[in-house]
Design a protein around this motif. Structure first.
Motif, PDB file in Angstrom:
ATOM      1  N   GLY A 122     -25.539   7.659  32.881  1.00  0.00           N
ATOM      2  CA  GLY A 122     -24.132   7.286  32.718  1.00  0.00           C
ATOM      3  C   GLY A 122     -23.958   6.157  31.717  1.00  0.00           C
ATOM      4  N   GLN A 123     -22.741   6.042  31.197  1.00  0.00           N
ATOM      5  CA  GLN A 123     -22.437   5.079  30.140  1.00  0.00           C
ATOM      6  C   GLN A 123     -21.625   3.893  30.648  1.00  0.00           C
ATOM      7  N   LEU A 124     -22.044   2.705  30.240  1.00  0.00           N
ATOM      8  CA  LEU A 124     -21.274   1.482  30.456  1.00  0.00           C
ATOM      9  C   LEU A 124     -20.654   1.114  29.115  1.00  0.00           C
ATOM     10  N   ILE A 125     -19.325   0.989  29.076  1.00  0.00           N
ATOM     11  CA  ILE A 125     -18.604   0.662  27.843  1.00  0.00           C
ATOM     12  C   ILE A 125     -17.713  -0.533  28.146  1.00  0.00           C
ATOM     13  N   VAL A 126     -18.120  -1.703  27.649  1.00  0.00           N
ATOM     14  CA  VAL A 126     -17.426  -2.954  27.948  1.00  0.00           C
ATOM     15  C   VAL A 126     -16.974  -3.612  26.653  1.00  0.00           C
ATOM     16  N   ALA A 127     -15.700  -3.929  26.555  1.00  0.00           N
ATOM     17  CA  ALA A 127     -15.166  -4.714  25.444  1.00  0.00           C
ATOM     18  C   ALA A 127     -14.852  -6.105  25.975  1.00  0.00           C
ATOM     19  N   ASP A 128     -15.452  -7.109  25.339  1.00  0.00           N
ATOM     20  CA  ASP A 128     -15.193  -8.484  25.756  1.00  0.00           C
ATOM     21  C   ASP A 128     -15.411  -9.394  24.557  1.00  0.00           C
ATOM     22  N   PHE A 129     -15.018 -10.643  24.690  1.00  0.00           N
ATOM     23  CA  PHE A 129     -15.218 -11.580  23.590  1.00  0.00           C
ATOM     24  C   PHE A 129     -16.700 -11.655  23.257  1.00  0.00           C
ATOM     25  N   TRP A 130     -17.024 -11.776  21.967  1.00  0.00           N
ATOM     26  CA  TRP A 130     -18.391 -11.588  21.499  1.00  0.00           C
ATOM     27  C   TRP A 130     -19.439 -12.444  22.209  1.00  0.00           C
ATOM     28  N   GLY A 188     -12.665 -12.597  18.354  1.00  0.00           N
ATOM     29  CA  GLY A 188     -12.926 -11.180  18.147  1.00  0.00           C
ATOM     30  C   GLY A 188     -13.590 -10.565  19.368  1.00  0.00           C
ATOM     31  N   VAL A 189     -13.406  -9.275  19.510  1.00  0.00           N
ATOM     32  CA  VAL A 189     -13.942  -8.550  20.657  1.00  0.00           C
ATOM     33  C   VAL A 189     -15.121  -7.687  20.211  1.00  0.00           C
ATOM     34  N   THR A 190     -16.152  -7.675  21.043  1.00  0.00           N
ATOM     35  CA  THR A 190     -17.363  -6.891  20.791  1.00  0.00           C
ATOM     36  C   THR A 190     -17.507  -5.839  21.870  1.00  0.00           C
ATOM     37  N   LEU A 191     -17.997  -4.686  21.471  1.00  0.00           N
ATOM     38  CA  LEU A 191     -18.226  -3.602  22.419  1.00  0.00           C
ATOM     39  C   LEU A 191     -19.697  -3.578  22.803  1.00  0.00           C
ATOM     40  N   LEU A 192     -19.951  -3.565  24.110  1.00  0.00           N
ATOM     41  CA  LEU A 192     -21.288  -3.341  24.651  1.00  0.00           C
ATOM     42  C   LEU A 192     -21.330  -1.901  25.157  1.00  0.00           C
ATOM     43  N   HIS A 193     -22.295  -1.158  24.671  1.00  0.00           N
ATOM     44  CA  HIS A 193     -22.508   0.221  25.150  1.00  0.00           C
ATOM     45  C   HIS A 193     -23.930   0.301  25.684  1.00  0.00           C
ATOM     46  N   ALA A 194     -24.059   0.603  26.966  1.00  0.00           N
ATOM     47  CA  ALA A 194     -25.375   0.733  27.602  1.00  0.00           C
ATOM     48  C   ALA A 194     -25.413   2.034  28.375  1.00  0.00           C
ATOM     49  N   VAL A 195     -26.602   2.595  28.485  1.00  0.00           N
ATOM     50  CA  VAL A 195     -26.805   3.837  29.231  1.00  0.00           C
ATOM     51  C   VAL A 195     -27.785   3.546  30.354  1.00  0.00           C
ATOM     52  N   LYS A 196     -27.434   3.962  31.557  1.00  0.00           N
ATOM     53  CA  LYS A 196     -28.316   3.749  32.718  1.00  0.00           C
ATOM     54  C   LYS A 196     -29.516   4.664  32.617  1.00  0.00           C
ATOM     55  N   THR A 246     -15.921   1.606  32.383  1.00  0.00           N
ATOM     56  CA  THR A 246     -15.324   0.875  31.275  1.00  0.00           C
ATOM     57  C   THR A 246     -14.770  -0.457  31.777  1.00  0.00           C
ATOM     58  N   SER A 247     -14.599  -1.369  30.844  1.00  0.00           N
ATOM     59  CA  SER A 247     -13.928  -2.630  31.149  1.00  0.00           C
ATOM     60  C   SER A 247     -13.423  -3.227  29.844  1.00  0.00           C
ATOM     61  N   ALA A 248     -12.179  -3.627  29.839  1.00  0.00           N
ATOM     62  CA  ALA A 248     -11.559  -4.214  28.648  1.00  0.00           C
ATOM     63  C   ALA A 248     -11.101  -5.640  28.944  1.00  0.00           C
ATOM     64  N   LEU A 249     -11.834  -6.592  28.409  1.00  0.00           N
ATOM     65  CA  LEU A 249     -11.473  -8.008  28.529  1.00  0.00           C
ATOM     66  C   LEU A 249     -11.174  -8.432  29.953  1.00  0.00           C
ATOM     67  N   ALA A 250     -12.039  -8.033  30.874  1.00  0.00           N
ATOM     68  CA  ALA A 250     -11.815  -8.389  32.273  1.00  0.00           C
ATOM     69  C   ALA A 250     -12.958  -9.223  32.842  1.00  0.00           C
ATOM     70  N   ILE A 251     -14.185  -8.876  32.521  1.00  0.00           N
ATOM     71  CA  ILE A 251     -15.327  -9.536  33.168  1.00  0.00           C
ATOM     72  C   ILE A 251     -15.372 -11.028  32.849  1.00  0.00           C
ATOM     73  N   HIS A 252     -14.972 -11.415  31.645  1.00  0.00           N
ATOM     74  CA  HIS A 252     -15.024 -12.845  31.294  1.00  0.00           C
ATOM     75  C   HIS A 252     -14.095 -13.687  32.168  1.00  0.00           C
ATOM     76  N   ASN A 253     -13.130 -13.060  32.848  1.00  0.00           N
ATOM     77  CA  ASN A 253     -12.221 -13.807  33.728  1.00  0.00           C
ATOM     78  C   ASN A 253     -12.885 -14.267  35.018  1.00  0.00           C
ATOM     79  N   ILE A 254     -14.044 -13.725  35.329  1.00  0.00           N
ATOM     80  CA  ILE A 254     -14.772 -14.154  36.531  1.00  0.00           C
ATOM     81  C   ILE A 254     -15.302 -15.564  36.261  1.00  0.00           C
ATOM     82  N   PRO A 255     -15.079 -16.504  37.162  1.00  0.00           N
ATOM     83  CA  PRO A 255     -15.341 -17.912  36.867  1.00  0.00           C
ATOM     84  C   PRO A 255     -16.789 -18.309  36.555  1.00  0.00           C
ATOM     85  N   SER A 256     -17.771 -17.772  37.246  1.00  0.00           N
ATOM     86  CA  SER A 256     -19.130 -18.263  37.037  1.00  0.00           C
ATOM     87  C   SER A 256     -19.994 -17.232  36.313  1.00  0.00           C
ATOM     88  N   PRO A 257     -20.966 -17.707  35.523  1.00  0.00           N
ATOM     89  CA  PRO A 257     -21.877 -16.775  34.836  1.00  0.00           C
ATOM     90  C   PRO A 257     -22.617 -15.868  35.823  1.00  0.00           C
TER      91      PRO A 257
END
Length: 195
Positions: free
Chosen positions: A147-155, A185-193, A118-129
């Motif tokens: 396994g499940q990836l569940i990420v909430a970040d700005f859309w 607004g925040v968007t949820l990304l849900h991905a399965v490996k 999981t990750s909540a509004l954290a990945i966007h803080n990394i400086p470069s794409p």
């Protein structure tokens, strides 16, 4: 001037609601919908003071949650491992929680180590794409097949992560996760490996 003042007050009210209640309610719902059995190993990227980490640990009575962060304090005041562990203890889940200092772009875990990331509004803080995509790739690397990836970040960011992965579903999380208004607004990304 009255209109600008009203808009500012409304935006502040929405921000406070999201920060104090909305995001927690939404994460409870999302974790409930994740189909957890209770024995999973979960990794929370950019765990901060532990809001998502603690909600996850509550659902994993025989599982385990690891939170990683760089503990910079730039994003949250008082962002330190001791605070996160104290919050976990106060919530009664300290026995199922561990925190580590780690960079999301180079996770210190073996491949296939976790059932959920999981990750909540954290990945966007990394400086470069490029580094943000590396963090998403690292999250997928440490997930076990299925396994499940569940990420909430700005859309805009969540859309870019999904495009980078070439998979996943995106869903707006609504007014309960707006930071001032729909423009943040925040968007949820849900991905399965894949298996």
């Amino acid at each position: 001037m009255a209109t600008a003042g009203t808009a500012l007050l409304a935006s502040t009210g929405i921000y406070l609601h999201t920060t104090l209640h909305g995001k927690l309610r939404i994460w409870r719902r999302e974790l409930d919908q994740a189909g957890l059995k209770g024995d999973e190993r979960l990794l929370d990227l950019g765990c901060g003071r532990g809001a998502v980490l603690i909600e996850a640990a509550r659902r994993l009575p025989t599982g385990y949650v690891v939170g990683v962060d760089l503990w910079s304090g730039k994003d949250q005041s008082g962002n330190r491992p001791e605070v996160t562990l104290a919050n976990a203890a106060a919530a009664g889940v300290a026995d199922r929680v561990e925190v580590q200092t780690a960079d999301m772009t180079a996770l210190p875990f073996a491949d296939d180590s976790f059932d959920v990331v999981t990750s909540a509004l954290a990945i966007h803080n990394i400086p470069s794409p490029e580094a943000r995509y590396r963090a998403v790739d690292e999250a997928m690397r440490v997930l076990r097949p299925g396994g499940q990836l569940i990420v909430a970040d700005f859309w805009p960011m969540a859309r870019k992560y999904a495009a980078h992965l070439g998979q996943g579903t995106l869903r707006g999380l609504g007014p309960g996760y707006w930071y001032g208004g729909p423009w943040l607004g925040v968007t949820l990304l849900h991905a399965v490996k894949g298996r």
